[in-house]
Design a protein around this motif. Structure first.
Motif, PDB file in Angstrom:
ATOM      1  N   GLY A 183       6.544  -1.508  -1.086  1.00  0.00           N
ATOM      2  CA  GLY A 183       5.256  -1.175  -0.561  1.00  0.00           C
ATOM      3  C   GLY A 183       5.122   0.449   0.178  1.00  0.00           C
ATOM      4  O   GLY A 183       4.501   1.097  -0.210  1.00  0.00           O
ATOM      5  N   ALA A 184       5.954   0.502   0.916  1.00  0.00           N
ATOM      6  CA  ALA A 184       6.127   1.627   1.677  1.00  0.00           C
ATOM      7  C   ALA A 184       6.631   2.570   0.743  1.00  0.00           C
ATOM      8  O   ALA A 184       6.051   4.029   0.940  1.00  0.00           O
ATOM      9  N   LYS A 185       7.618   2.606   0.132  1.00  0.00           N
ATOM     10  CA  LYS A 185       7.897   3.546  -0.964  1.00  0.00           C
ATOM     11  C   LYS A 185       6.844   4.018  -1.853  1.00  0.00           C
ATOM     12  O   LYS A 185       7.042   5.217  -2.322  1.00  0.00           O
ATOM     13  N   ASP A 186       6.050   2.978  -2.453  1.00  0.00           N
ATOM     14  CA  ASP A 186       4.905   3.286  -3.185  1.00  0.00           C
ATOM     15  C   ASP A 186       3.743   3.829  -2.494  1.00  0.00           C
ATOM     16  O   ASP A 186       2.802   4.178  -3.039  1.00  0.00           O
ATOM     17  N   GLY A 187       3.555   4.102  -1.401  1.00  0.00           N
ATOM     18  CA  GLY A 187       2.590   4.852  -0.610  1.00  0.00           C
ATOM     19  C   GLY A 187       1.497   3.704  -0.165  1.00  0.00           C
ATOM     20  O   GLY A 187       0.378   4.203   0.173  1.00  0.00           O
ATOM     21  N   ALA A 188       1.728   2.350  -0.175  1.00  0.00           N
ATOM     22  CA  ALA A 188       0.822   1.310  -0.049  1.00  0.00           C
ATOM     23  C   ALA A 188       0.287   1.596   1.600  1.00  0.00           C
ATOM     24  O   ALA A 188      -0.973   1.056   1.805  1.00  0.00           O
ATOM     25  N   PHE A 189       0.879   2.137   2.588  1.00  0.00           N
ATOM     26  CA  PHE A 189       0.491   2.068   4.037  1.00  0.00           C
ATOM     27  C   PHE A 189       0.082   3.457   4.296  1.00  0.00           C
ATOM     28  O   PHE A 189      -0.059   3.600   5.560  1.00  0.00           O
ATOM     29  N   ASP A 190      -0.065   4.545   3.290  1.00  0.00           N
ATOM     30  CA  ASP A 190      -0.541   6.003   3.666  1.00  0.00           C
ATOM     31  C   ASP A 190      -1.580   5.983   4.358  1.00  0.00           C
ATOM     32  O   ASP A 190      -1.903   6.773   5.291  1.00  0.00           O
ATOM     33  N   ARG A 191      -2.618   5.130   3.813  1.00  0.00           N
ATOM     34  CA  ARG A 191      -3.862   5.277   4.397  1.00  0.00           C
ATOM     35  C   ARG A 191      -4.128   4.768   5.601  1.00  0.00           C
ATOM     36  O   ARG A 191      -4.910   5.127   6.396  1.00  0.00           O
ATOM     37  N   ILE A 192      -3.240   3.875   6.102  1.00  0.00           N
ATOM     38  CA  ILE A 192      -3.032   3.254   7.448  1.00  0.00           C
ATOM     39  C   ILE A 192      -2.895   4.219   8.362  1.00  0.00           C
ATOM     40  O   ILE A 192      -3.658   4.504   9.414  1.00  0.00           O
TER      41      ILE A 192
END
Length: 86
Positions: free
Chosen positions: A72-81
């Motif tokens: 998820g981190a590699k896919d950008g899932a937490f970028d909005r956080i």
């Protein structure tokens, strides 16, 4: 590079006849030579994680959960956080 840390079993109580378990900590290859490193260790059926600046705080997770988090981190899932979004 591995370093071992001995921990007393929580079932040993305060008696002198304690069970100690060695955990082999490995420094993340992404941590370079800085003092603020992420350490990981296989622990039972899961994974233990700690920050080298505060080694007494240890997080435990399953291999599957850690794998999903890294993906998820590699896919950008937490970028909005980080940006303050939800």
């Amino acid at each position: 590079m591995s370093t071992y840390q001995w921990r007393k079993s929580s079932y040993s109580g305060d008696a002198g006849n304690c069970v100690n378990v060695a955990i082999a900590w490995r420094k993340s290859s992404y941590s370079a030579d800085a003092g603020n490193c992420v350490n990981v260790a296989a622990h039972g059926n899961g994974i233990a994680l700690r920050e080298s600046d505060d080694p007494d705080v240890i997080l435990s997770t399953t291999r599957a959960s850690l794998r999903a988090f890294i993906r998820g981190a590699k896919d950008g899932a937490f970028d909005r956080i980080q940006e303050g979004g939800a």
